[in-house]
Scaffold this motif. Sequence first.
Motif, PDB file in Angstrom:
ATOM      1  N   HIS A  16       0.800  -1.325   0.013  1.00 27.85           N
ATOM      2  CA  HIS A  16      -0.113  -0.026   0.057  1.00 27.85           C
ATOM      3  C   HIS A  16       0.986   1.385  -0.200  1.00 27.85           C
ATOM      4  O   HIS A  16       0.376   2.472   0.113  1.00 27.85           O
ATOM      5  N   CYS A  30      -7.948   1.488  -5.460  1.00 23.95           N
ATOM      6  CA  CYS A  30      -6.801  -0.038  -4.648  1.00 23.95           C
ATOM      7  C   CYS A  30      -7.884  -0.372  -3.507  1.00 23.95           C
ATOM      8  O   CYS A  30      -8.682   0.320  -3.178  1.00 23.95           O
ATOM      9  N   CYS A  87      -7.439  -1.265  -0.555  1.00 28.36           N
ATOM     10  CA  CYS A  87      -7.882  -0.843   0.777  1.00 28.36           C
ATOM     11  C   CYS A  87      -8.776   0.745   0.437  1.00 28.36           C
ATOM     12  O   CYS A  87      -8.437   1.250   1.472  1.00 28.36           O
ATOM     13  N   CYS A 122      -2.240   2.206  -5.081  1.00 31.88           N
ATOM     14  CA  CYS A 122      -0.790   1.535  -4.543  1.00 31.88           C
ATOM     15  C   CYS A 122      -0.051   0.514  -5.362  1.00 31.88           C
ATOM     16  O   CYS A 122      -0.558   0.318  -6.398  1.00 31.88           O
TER      17      CYS A 122
HETATM   18 ZN    ZN Z   1      -3.826   0.222  -1.022  1.00 35.71          ZN
END
Ligand code: ZN
Length: 298
Positions: free
Chosen positions: A164, A174, A176, A181
Motif C-alpha cells: 500500500h 486499491c 484499501c 497503491c
Molecule cells: Zn492500497
Amino acid sequence: MYKIKPMKILAIDIGGTSIKLCLADESGNISNFKEYDSEAKMGARHLIARIIQLITMNYTDFQAIGISTAGQVNKEEGSIIYANENIPNFTGMQVKDVFEAKFNVPVVVENDVNAAALGEKHYGAGKRYQDFLCLTYGTGIGGAIVYNSNIYRGFNGCAAEFGHIILHPGGKRCTCGHLGCYEMYGSTTALVKKALEIDKKYVNGREVFEGLEQGNVELEKIMSKWITEVAYGLVSLTHIFNPQAIILGGGVMEQNSLVTLVNSKVKEMIMESYSEVAIVKASLGNKAGLLGAVSLHL
Ligand SMILES: [Zn+2]
C-alpha cells in the motif's frame, strides 16, 4: 542413560483458500504434511472448528502449536487485529486461547507474511542475513521486515504493508480505498489483468510465462513494464531500509529468470551506495509459513 524425545511442533498455515498442516521438529524436518480447502467464506467460527477437526483426525503426538495466519495479528494475545472479507468475522478472534483450551499445549500465532519471513530466516534463503525485507507477490503484495534477526512490528503490530505504498498518486483504486497503491501495479493480479487484455487465456501467472516462452512480443512489453513497477517499489524500500537482502516470494517469483530481471532493473535505478543489496528468491515455497510457525517455538 535415557534419551530426551525431540519436541514435535504442530504447524498450521491458515489462508483464505487453503489450510496447511504438518508436524515438524526444531530443525525444520517436516512430516505428515496435509493441505485442505479452507472453506473460509463460511466464516471464522466454521474455519476454526474445521481446523480443530482436521487436527483431531490427523495428529496425536505434539507438544506445541505454531500458527501462521492471514490477517493482522496481535502476537502477545494471539488474536486477530484485523482480517479482510476473505475470512468473514475473523477480526477479533482469540486464536491462541481457543487452541490452548482445546489441546492444552503452548500456542503461538503470527501473521502469514511475517511467518514466511521467519521461515526463510531460520530454514531458507534468509539464513545468512540479519537485516532483510521479504515481499510476497500474489493477489496483493505482502511485506515483512526482519531487523536484527527478528520481525520489526511497528507501534501496534501492523508494520510493512508494502503493498500500500502509493506509487502512482491518483492512479488505480486499491482494495484499501486509496488510489495508486504498489499492489495495483506490481502484484501478480496486476500482471494477469494486463495480459488478459491481450488474450483471455492468460488467466494466471503460469499461463503468462508460457505465453512469454512462445515469444509473444506484446506480452513481453507488458512483462517489462510490470518488472519496472515491481522494481520501483523495491528501489524505494532499499533507499529507506538499506537492507542486506530482499527476499522475493509468491508463486510468480519461482521463475529464476524473473528474479534476475527484477534484480538488474533495481540495480539500474538504485543509488550507488545501496548497490550491494542482494535480491534473492525465497527458497521454501509454500512451506515458508509452516516453517515460520515452527520457528515461533525455537
Ligand atoms: Zn492500497
